[in-house]
Design an enzyme around this catalytic site. Structure first.
Site, PDB file in Angstrom:
ATOM      1  N   ASP A 331      -4.981  52.488  -6.244  1.00 38.81           N
ATOM      2  CA  ASP A 331      -6.154  52.790  -6.752  1.00 38.81           C
ATOM      3  C   ASP A 331      -6.834  54.285  -5.978  1.00 38.81           C
ATOM      4  OD1 ASP A 331      -9.008  52.703  -7.619  1.00 38.81           O
ATOM      5  OD2 ASP A 331      -9.232  50.619  -6.519  1.00 38.81           O
ATOM      6  N   GLU A 531     -19.207  49.587  -7.358  1.00 38.96           N
ATOM      7  CA  GLU A 531     -18.618  49.449  -6.036  1.00 38.96           C
ATOM      8  C   GLU A 531     -19.313  49.654  -4.847  1.00 38.96           C
ATOM      9  OE1 GLU A 531     -14.807  52.024  -6.076  1.00 38.96           O
ATOM     10  OE2 GLU A 531     -15.183  52.384  -8.292  1.00 38.96           O
TER      11      GLU A 531
HETATM   12  C1  BGC Z   1     -11.922  51.567  -8.742  1.00 34.53           C
HETATM   13  C2  BGC Z   1     -11.065  50.958  -9.809  1.00 34.53           C
HETATM   14  C3  BGC Z   1     -10.781  51.904 -11.060  1.00 34.53           C
HETATM   15  C4  BGC Z   1     -10.565  53.326 -10.296  1.00 34.53           C
HETATM   16  C5  BGC Z   1     -10.227  54.408 -11.604  1.00 34.53           C
HETATM   17  C6  BGC Z   1     -11.675  52.933  -8.477  1.00 34.53           C
HETATM   18  O1  BGC Z   1     -12.761  53.655  -7.405  1.00 34.53           O
HETATM   19  O2  BGC Z   1     -11.909  50.773  -7.328  1.00 34.53           O
HETATM   20  O3  BGC Z   1     -11.455  49.757 -10.054  1.00 34.53           O
HETATM   21  O4  BGC Z   1      -9.935  51.549 -11.974  1.00 34.53           O
HETATM   22  O5  BGC Z   1     -11.539  53.828  -9.450  1.00 34.53           O
HETATM   23  O6  BGC Z   1     -11.633  54.903 -12.050  1.00 34.53           O
END
Ligand code: BGC
Ligand code: BGC
Length: 848
Positions: A331, A531
């Protein structure tokens, strides 16, 4: 001209530079972990195209390609850079295996980029990756995107209900159809990989990513996760699997992201290994049954160890026991959270089994260190070859080597989205099926179409609110209805239905009216978030947003029948709102097709019923402000949901005791945690305008003396970088109108603490200030600190509040708890600004 508070008062400050240091990173053991004696079942056998066989043609090609690649090429393949920091030339020169665009990142930085703009950038990356390089093989680049509820970064895309709504609908065939529609949209922009679905088994709705998961029940998550993968990729062994209208899917975030203690984003899941297997792994087994080709690792920890460093779970369990032969991607900058790692170096994560590193910004130094680490054997060559083989395998399976330029798949130019009308109908159907009816007193629903209905509430005509996070921007904020062409708000949908039936719909967000309407539909709920910015301490709604309850009560008291439509990314404690309303609908985050709401609220012409509510709760609805644990703390259990025909008697009133104590009001002591905590906001000021709110479109002070961008500290975009150009006095500050009363808080000695990174030292005097409604205030001269403290690294700075009070800060009305101001040049980043008790160490900034 200097401000009053800028003069004079700085003499008391003595700067102590010895105690700087950040203690916020999660400490974790990066060893392989000590697995308990738990059997993880092997994956079920899955039908595969003959060409994919272990000794079949694709595998042989992958091995032959690998044999011809240089070390630089191999390392490049293992890196995924962000489009804002990697050009097509970079893709060519560094052999990058992949690019991604993060949430709210667009071709050319243009939020209104067209389908053709996206596809043409995809072509440029593709052509760069195919540039001949001597006798080395050319490997097509793969572009990944968060298409999590539609192709949600793209202007004009249809947005489907977020997964929580699909969980309420629980219709696997519909989810598969949505996956297919999303895949077609993604492919039309030249992109071949979607970072979806999230298969988190969410245990605590305080988690800000609750809505990205389907629900609380492992079986529900498993079923819909599998359907989503089938939709995106095509069914296993079907002729169109990974064909020109499909994309590679990702099961994320491996593993246990939904089970962290307290629902903390990127937190620690302390479950036993058996629970991890039986609960959190459900969606991986089912995604593997649909032959998902990629898995993204979770930011979170299991039993104190970051998943990104867990060789046991990634290599032994996922690739070993579960037989996953696709690629594992990390990630966003998550490798840096593994002990001993940074964004630019993390052999522990690669050795744990990560094949591709999402290294959005720091990919260049990472590329260099990985080449060194491969040469010195810190990362064994066998591990690198395994990673690259997996990457090649997935690219070959997806047909990347044959399909040519992404914009003209199968020779068909693709300039706009495909089957718009059919897709809108599908999204609207999904909205209808996702709504859950919690109350329908005296069967007030469905309403007749020939009435005068008022549509009130902040969410009435608000596409951003009904879409939530991951909608054009990452957080889903800083947008308006104008950013979503073709979308239908809840109000518009109601207006269409009512107008067609001979009635009238009146939009009145504040609920005011000249003549009382026949009924009021009040649409309210959460503002968008994504998030960790959506993490909550408690599930209270009216405790946080009393204005909605006040509106419902006012309408009710006027004798108007009230239907509540609640927009939210999770179940929240809404007992007072439910008690006040005649009908209450949990609408989740329905997306752009708000017409689906009206479909259920109104009967058809002549009063016949057109549709019924079929959505059922994918989470228990809380009876208190804490997550439900048992019947006593549950207002409505998982699976609850009324239909229109249900003849329920009068519903017993729910208890309205919130049980919430002052202590849990986090914004009293925390002002900035990944972003400003409401009611605190960030402002910029200079002599042309002292109070410019910071927004997506306004990130400079009025005279451009100060420019602010979001940067990463501990997580994605959790810090603000402020750059003063030295042309005039400018300031950045946090403020809440009216201010806060700190009298009680300050009975305990407290300090204001914040994280600070000095990118360029100040050219002249720099001031830290707090205002008790300007010009009341106090300040400290922090020039010496900024000149002497270590630069280019994060520091934790604390300020003794007793000094500020002594210097004139009135603790009864602190309106601006944090302000930095200078006339000179300065480049710093700040984050995590809060009050905390003075601990064992003296505050960094003290009274002399
Ligand atoms: C998230 C992921 C996402 C990635 C790319 C991260 O902050 O946890 O779910 O795919 O960013 O945008
Ligand atoms: C500005 C005010 C602002 C304050 C923050 C002052 O310099 O004039 O508009 O509210 O700073 O405390």
């Amino acid at each position: 001209m200097f401000h009053k508070a800028f003069r004079g008062r700085s003499a008391w400050v003595a700067v102590i530079l010895t105690v700087l240091g950040v203690s916020m990173a999660v400490a974790a053991d990066s060893g392989p972990g000590t697995p308990a004696a738990v059997e993880w079942p092997a994956r079920a056998p899955v039908a595969r195209p003959a060409a994919w066989a272990p000794d079949g043609p694709l595998e042989q090609r992958a091995r032959a390609l690998l044999g011809r690649m240089s070390l630089e090429q191999k390392i490049g393949q293992m890196i995924q850079a962000e489009i804002r920091s990697a050009s097509p030339e970079d893709v060519r020169d560094y052999h990058l295996g992949s690019v991604l665009n993060g949430g709210g990142s667009f071709p050319g930085g243009n939020a209104r980029a067209t389908v053709a703009d996206w596809a043409s950038l995809a072509d440029r990356y593709y052509r760069a990756s195919m540039t001949p390089d001597g006798d080395r093989p050319a490997i097509p680049v793969l572009w990944g995107v968060d298409a999590v509820h539609g192709h949600n970064n793209v202007y004009g895309a249809i947005l489907y209900p977020h997964n929580i709504g699909l969980g309420a609908a629980n219709d696997p065939r519909m989810v598969e159809a949505i996956g297919a529609a999303v895949a077609a949209d993604v492919r039309r922009t030249g992109i071949g990989w979607a970072f979806a679905p999230t298969v988190a088994v969410v245990q605590d709705a305080r988690w800000g990513r609750t809505y990205e998961g389907f629900g609380h029940d492992p079986a529900l998550v498993a079923g819909l996760g599998e359907s989503f993968v089938r939709g995106l990729q095509g069914a296993p062994a079907a002729s169109d699997q990974l064909g020109p209208d499909r994309v590679i899917a990702t099961a994320k975030h491996f593993i246990g992201d939904g089970g962290t203690d307290g629902g903390t984003d990127q937190g620690d899941n302390t479950a036993s290994e058996a629970t991890l297997r039986d609960r959190d792994a459900a969606g991986y087994y089912s995604a593997l049954a649909a032959d998902v080709q990629t898995v993204m690792v979770s930011f979170s920890s299991w039993q104190g160890q970051k998943l990104h460093g867990s060789r046991y779970l990634i290599t032994d369990v996922l690739k070993g026991r579960m037989g996953f032969d696709g690629l594992v991607v990390s990630d966003w900058n998550a490798i840096s959270q593994v002990p001993g790692c940074s964004n630019a170096s993390c052999p522990a994560a690669i050795n744990a089994g990560i094949d591709m590193i999402m290294a959005p910004t720091d990919w260049k130094p990472l590329y260099k260190t990985m080449i060194d680490q491969a040469r010195t054997g810190v990362i064994p060559m066998a591990r690198i070859d395994d990673a690259v083989l997996r990457i090649l395998r997935v690219k070959l399976r997806a047909g990347l080597f044959e399909q040519g330029a992404p914009s003209s798949l199968m020779g068909k130019p693709r300039e706009t989205f495909a089957a718009r009308d059919a897709d809108r109908q599908l999204a609207r159907e999904a909205v209808r099926k996702s709504l859950v009816l919690l109350k329908n007193q005296n069967q007030i629903l469905p309403l007749r179409r020939d009435i005068r209905v008022m549509v009130a509430g902040a969410g009435a005509d608000n596409i951003p609110m009904q879409s939530g996070g991951w909608s054009l921007t990452w957080q889903g904020t800083e947008t308006s209805n104008a950013d979503f062409p073709g979308a239908t708000s809840v109000y518009r949908g109601i207006a269409q239905a009512v107008t067609a039936g001979g009635g009238t719909a009146i939009l009145s967000p504040d609920g005011s009216y000249a003549t009382p309407p026949d009924a009021a539909i009040v649409v309210f709920g959460e503002e968008p978030y994504a998030e960790g910015k959506g993490d909550l301490q408690d599930l209270g709604w009216s405790t946080r947003s009393p204005k909605d309850l006040a509106l419902l009560r006012r309408l009710k008291a006027a004798g108007i029948p009230v239907v509540a439509v609640f927009l939210s990314g999770r179940p929240l404690w809404t007992s007072p709102e439910i008690n006040t309303s005649d009908a209450f609908v949990a609408a989740w985050l329905p997306g752009t097709e708000g017409g689906g709401v009206a479909d259920l609220l109104f009967s058809g012409p002549g009063g016949q019923r057109l549709h019924d509510f079929t959505g059922r709760l994918p989470f228990a609805w809380p009876a208190t402000t804490m997550p439900p644990k048992d019947p006593a703390t549950t207002a409505f259990p998982v699976g609850y949901g009324l239909s229109l025909s249900a003849t329920t008697g009068a519903m017993a009133a729910l208890s309205e005791t919130s049980g919430l104590t002052q202590v849990s009001r986090r914004s009293e002591t925390v002002f900035f945690d990944r972003g400003p905590l409401s009611p605190w906001r960030v402002f910029l000021g200079d002599p042309m305008g002292w109070q410019t709110p910071l927004t997506a479109t306004q990130a400079t002070s009025a005279s451009n003396y100060l420019a602010v961008t979001k940067v990463d500290h501990l997580v994605q975009e959790d810090a603000l970088r402020a750059v003063w150009n030295g042309k005039g006095l400018a300031q950045i500050y946090l403020q809440s109108a009216g201010g806060a009363d700190w009298t009680t808080l300050l009975k305990t000695p407290r300090q204001l603490a914040f994280s600070l990174k000095i990118n360029a030292r100040p050219s002249t005097t720099t001031i830290l200030r707090m205002d008790c409604i300007y010009p009341c205030g106090a300040s400290a001269d922090i020039t010496r600190l900024l000149k002497a403290a270590p630069s280019d690294q994060w520091l934790r700075v604390s300020v003794d509040l007793a000094c500020f009070v002594k210097a004139g800060l009135d603790p009864r009305k602190v309106e601006t708890p944090f302000l930095i101001s200078t006339q000179g040049k300065l480049d710093i980043a700040v984050s995590y600004i809060q009050l905390e008790p003075v601990g064992a160490q003296r505050p960094t900034i003290n009274c002399s």
